[in-house]
Design a protein around this motif. Sequence first.
Motif, PDB file in Angstrom:
ATOM      1  N   LEU A 400       0.831  -1.202   0.000  1.00 53.23           N
ATOM      2  CA  LEU A 400       0.000   0.000   0.000  1.00 53.23           C
ATOM      3  C   LEU A 400       0.871   1.259   0.000  1.00 53.23           C
ATOM      4  N   CYS A 401       1.920   1.226   0.786  1.00 56.36           N
ATOM      5  CA  CYS A 401       2.855   2.359   0.808  1.00 56.36           C
ATOM      6  C   CYS A 401       3.501   2.544  -0.558  1.00 56.36           C
ATOM      7  N   SER A 402       3.880   1.429  -1.193  1.00 55.46           N
ATOM      8  CA  SER A 402       4.503   1.494  -2.504  1.00 55.46           C
ATOM      9  C   SER A 402       3.555   2.107  -3.531  1.00 55.46           C
ATOM     10  N   GLU A 403       2.289   1.712  -3.479  1.00 49.97           N
ATOM     11  CA  GLU A 403       1.299   2.256  -4.405  1.00 49.97           C
ATOM     12  C   GLU A 403       1.076   3.742  -4.141  1.00 49.97           C
ATOM     13  N   GLN A 404       1.025   4.092  -2.870  1.00 47.21           N
ATOM     14  CA  GLN A 404       0.779   5.485  -2.486  1.00 47.21           C
ATOM     15  C   GLN A 404       1.937   6.396  -2.896  1.00 47.21           C
ATOM     16  N   GLU A 405       3.165   5.899  -2.756  1.00 50.68           N
ATOM     17  CA  GLU A 405       4.346   6.730  -2.980  1.00 50.68           C
ATOM     18  C   GLU A 405       5.105   6.387  -4.261  1.00 50.68           C
ATOM     19  N   ARG A 406       4.563   5.462  -5.061  1.00 56.10           N
ATOM     20  CA  ARG A 406       5.217   5.030  -6.304  1.00 56.10           C
ATOM     21  C   ARG A 406       6.643   4.576  -6.031  1.00 56.10           C
ATOM     22  N   LEU A 407       6.760   3.628  -5.112  1.00 59.87           N
ATOM     23  CA  LEU A 407       8.073   3.149  -4.683  1.00 59.87           C
ATOM     24  C   LEU A 407       8.634   2.085  -5.612  1.00 59.87           C
ATOM     25  N   LEU A 408       7.968   0.925  -5.627  1.00 61.89           N
ATOM     26  CA  LEU A 408       8.459  -0.209  -6.392  1.00 61.89           C
ATOM     27  C   LEU A 408       8.051  -0.082  -7.848  1.00 61.89           C
ATOM     28  N   PRO A 409       8.922  -0.473  -8.762  1.00 64.68           N
ATOM     29  CA  PRO A 409       8.538  -0.425 -10.184  1.00 64.68           C
ATOM     30  C   PRO A 409       7.294  -1.272 -10.443  1.00 64.68           C
ATOM     31  N   LYS A 410       6.384  -0.756 -11.252  1.00 67.37           N
ATOM     32  CA  LYS A 410       5.159  -1.492 -11.557  1.00 67.37           C
ATOM     33  C   LYS A 410       5.442  -2.611 -12.546  1.00 67.37           C
ATOM     34  N   VAL A 411       4.703  -3.696 -12.387  1.00 66.57           N
ATOM     35  CA  VAL A 411       4.842  -4.807 -13.320  1.00 66.57           C
ATOM     36  C   VAL A 411       3.765  -4.700 -14.387  1.00 66.57           C
ATOM     37  N   ALA A 412       4.061  -5.252 -15.573  1.00 64.63           N
ATOM     38  CA  ALA A 412       3.101  -5.244 -16.675  1.00 64.63           C
ATOM     39  C   ALA A 412       2.142  -6.409 -16.482  1.00 64.63           C
ATOM     40  N   GLN A 413       0.905  -6.119 -16.077  1.00 57.48           N
ATOM     41  CA  GLN A 413      -0.055  -7.167 -15.757  1.00 57.48           C
ATOM     42  C   GLN A 413      -1.390  -6.881 -16.428  1.00 57.48           C
ATOM     43  N   ASP A 414      -2.148  -7.955 -16.633  1.00 51.04           N
ATOM     44  CA  ASP A 414      -3.521  -7.856 -17.142  1.00 51.04           C
ATOM     45  C   ASP A 414      -4.342  -8.900 -16.418  1.00 51.04           C
ATOM     46  N   ASN A 415      -5.165  -8.413 -15.449  1.00 48.07           N
ATOM     47  CA  ASN A 415      -5.958  -9.338 -14.619  1.00 48.07           C
ATOM     48  C   ASN A 415      -5.062 -10.338 -13.905  1.00 48.07           C
ATOM     49  N   GLY A 416      -3.905  -9.825 -13.416  1.00 52.24           N
ATOM     50  CA  GLY A 416      -3.025 -10.675 -12.630  1.00 52.24           C
ATOM     51  C   GLY A 416      -2.055 -11.487 -13.446  1.00 52.24           C
ATOM     52  N   ALA A 417      -2.151 -11.484 -14.782  1.00 52.52           N
ATOM     53  CA  ALA A 417      -1.233 -12.268 -15.607  1.00 52.52           C
ATOM     54  C   ALA A 417      -0.296 -11.347 -16.352  1.00 52.52           C
ATOM     55  N   ALA A 418       0.910 -11.825 -16.571  1.00 52.20           N
ATOM     56  CA  ALA A 418       1.876 -11.026 -17.314  1.00 52.20           C
ATOM     57  C   ALA A 418       1.432 -10.884 -18.755  1.00 52.20           C
ATOM     58  N   ARG A 419       1.748  -9.750 -19.368  1.00 58.11           N
ATOM     59  CA  ARG A 419       1.357  -9.496 -20.746  1.00 58.11           C
ATOM     60  C   ARG A 419       2.594  -9.601 -21.631  1.00 58.11           C
ATOM     61  N   PRO A 420       2.776 -10.708 -22.296  1.00 58.63           N
ATOM     62  CA  PRO A 420       3.986 -10.852 -23.115  1.00 58.63           C
ATOM     63  C   PRO A 420       4.034  -9.875 -24.264  1.00 58.63           C
ATOM     64  N   ASN A 421       2.895  -9.408 -24.781  1.00 61.53           N
ATOM     65  CA  ASN A 421       2.889  -8.486 -25.922  1.00 61.53           C
ATOM     66  C   ASN A 421       2.467  -7.082 -25.484  1.00 61.53           C
ATOM     67  N   SER A 422       2.989  -6.692 -24.326  1.00 56.77           N
ATOM     68  CA  SER A 422       2.603  -5.403 -23.774  1.00 56.77           C
ATOM     69  C   SER A 422       2.995  -4.269 -24.710  1.00 56.77           C
ATOM     70  N   THR A 423       2.143  -3.259 -24.759  1.00 55.63           N
ATOM     71  CA  THR A 423       2.449  -2.075 -25.564  1.00 55.63           C
ATOM     72  C   THR A 423       3.117  -0.998 -24.735  1.00 55.63           C
ATOM     73  N   ALA A 424       3.554  -1.357 -23.503  1.00 56.63           N
ATOM     74  CA  ALA A 424       4.246  -0.375 -22.664  1.00 56.63           C
ATOM     75  C   ALA A 424       5.517   0.094 -23.356  1.00 56.63           C
ATOM     76  N   VAL A 425       5.952   1.300 -22.986  1.00 57.24           N
ATOM     77  CA  VAL A 425       7.125   1.881 -23.629  1.00 57.24           C
ATOM     78  C   VAL A 425       8.339   1.003 -23.359  1.00 57.24           C
ATOM     79  N   GLN A 426       9.066   0.648 -24.384  1.00 53.81           N
ATOM     80  CA  GLN A 426      10.250  -0.188 -24.267  1.00 53.81           C
ATOM     81  C   GLN A 426      11.482   0.610 -24.675  1.00 53.81           C
ATOM     82  N   PRO A 427      12.631   0.285 -24.087  1.00 55.26           N
ATOM     83  CA  PRO A 427      13.858   0.957 -24.527  1.00 55.26           C
ATOM     84  C   PRO A 427      14.148   0.632 -25.984  1.00 55.26           C
ATOM     85  N   ARG A 428      14.752   1.575 -26.697  1.00 55.46           N
ATOM     86  CA  ARG A 428      15.105   1.340 -28.080  1.00 55.46           C
ATOM     87  C   ARG A 428      16.161   0.244 -28.186  1.00 55.46           C
TER      88      ARG A 428
END
Length: 586
Positions: A400-428
């Motif tokens: 809860l603290c992490s969510e409130q303060e943006r502490l831990l890096p967020k994971v790419a999830q969809d309904n609790g499952a990892a998204r292998p084809n995520s459209t999140a920004v990726q490094p070049r």
Amino acid sequence: MELEAKRAPGGAHNYAGIDVGTVRGSEKEPRWGRCPPPPELLVVGLLGTMALLVLSFGGGGLMPIAPPRTELVQRPDAAASLVHGAPRRDKPPASSSPRHDQADARLLGGLLSPDIDEKSCRSRYASSQYRRPSPFRPSSYLVERLRRYEARHRRCGTGSPLFKEAVKHLRTGRNAARSECQYAVWTPFNGLGNRMLALASTFLYALLTDRVLLVHAPPEFDGLFCDPFPGSSWTLPAGFPIADFDGTFTMTSPTSYKNMKQAGAIGGDHHLINVAAEALPAYVFLDLIQSYTGAAFCEADQRVLAKFNWMLVKSDVYFATALFLVPAYRRELARLFPEKEAVFHHLARYLFHPSNDVWGIVSRLYEAYLAGADERLGLQVRVFPEVPVPFETMYGQIMLCSEQERLLPKVAQDNGAARPNSTAVQPRDGMKKRLTSILVTSLTPDYYERIRGVYRSNRTDTGGHVAVHQPSHEGAQHTEARGHNQRALAEIYLLSFCDRIVTTAVSTFGYVAHGLAGVRPLVLLRSPSPETPAEPPCVRSLSVEPCLQAPPAQHVCDVREASDIGALVPYVQHCEDVHRGVKLFS
């Protein structure tokens, strides 16, 4: 993908597996970069560069230089944990500053004397390179007073004729009427964090009262730190007249100042000032443990205590805060510390330099865990037996603290499952992925295992790497064991090298770590009961200073019983984690 260090069968990282055993004077320095290229490659590179410059000038000017590429990643707000938003250094670099600036940084703005050999204490001049530049600069008056203190310590320290004369008077059982040197002898009590807070407080008291600080170092404390004063040791020598410190200095000791007053041995409160120095016992025991800290902070008491040539101090709290409540010391303290919230920060960086054995552990763990990270997050978790919060409750509070303060890096999830084809920004392509290192310090491995599992199973939504590390998990505190204290000190220093620090309420271990770092931490608040989660889960500390958890009673001295001790002076307020406690702030 997680980057892991070697681990022992029990779950904690194996110190031996990454070559972090104790080293005596020959430890390798951290590797900040790659090895330099061989000379022939340098010659070839130089010739090539000259050719390019000739071609460039021949074409009407220098060839344009392409701008540096930047990573498009979501970055947590690291500056929020700093006091003044000082820039972060990814790792200790070779400074390109002028030579005098390098020397200034090495000596912490004049805080340290250069008169101690680097080989005898490698951490003394090196540790500042591992953390961000301090947002606080020591006052010129503090620097001056420290140099004067060091001269007095050499003149009156162990082995000097004046020390031998003072010990001779101590053996007689009576206080000397006049003595050129007076002493404050500190004896340890409780855990390592408590000891460091109390020792720093005792040194400040010695500085204010022109005493010489000496340390009683039992086996479990001996060898943790270097001597901080040039030319003279702070450790009591063998053969000191008082040997049984644990048995002699208790709450019922007749040499306790509190008990002397109650027994009438030094007169009643109205006659304290008139007590002759030669009529006093050979020494006084200043009992400042948590159960009683209001024994000596009235000005009349201070005038009597000044007549004792030998003072024995036993405490487990940061009583430096209480000295700011004594009117006689306020002017001097204001000159020493214009920025009130930097008191412990300056004292700790001046006094506490891990021995070469401990520094060998620190430097190797830093190299293995933190050196290559773009972001370093320190998470200190401590559950106390008096409020045994279940693991799931405490872990939920951290999340809860992490969510409130943006502490831990967020994971790419969809309904609790990892998204292998995520459209999140990726490094070049070809760009280095961002590495976040999370350092967990706890007596148990549970929090490390759970957090590590999150990042093993899921990618971050920025495509970066997350490495989770825990140097040790010992199950319980063992202050009586020197090896335990060495590892605890190493982990305190590793936490202080982190960019952002999260600590647990009431933990003196956490106080020392964020105080050394000079940052205002996020504090995981204490649950009101094992079954009730803390609300809110965490708060940002308003000060770098530790909390004096057991302040002097409200009715001491001339303060009315109804007065709020947290409102006596404008720079003292109640603590976030212990409401009755008080702390300094700027």
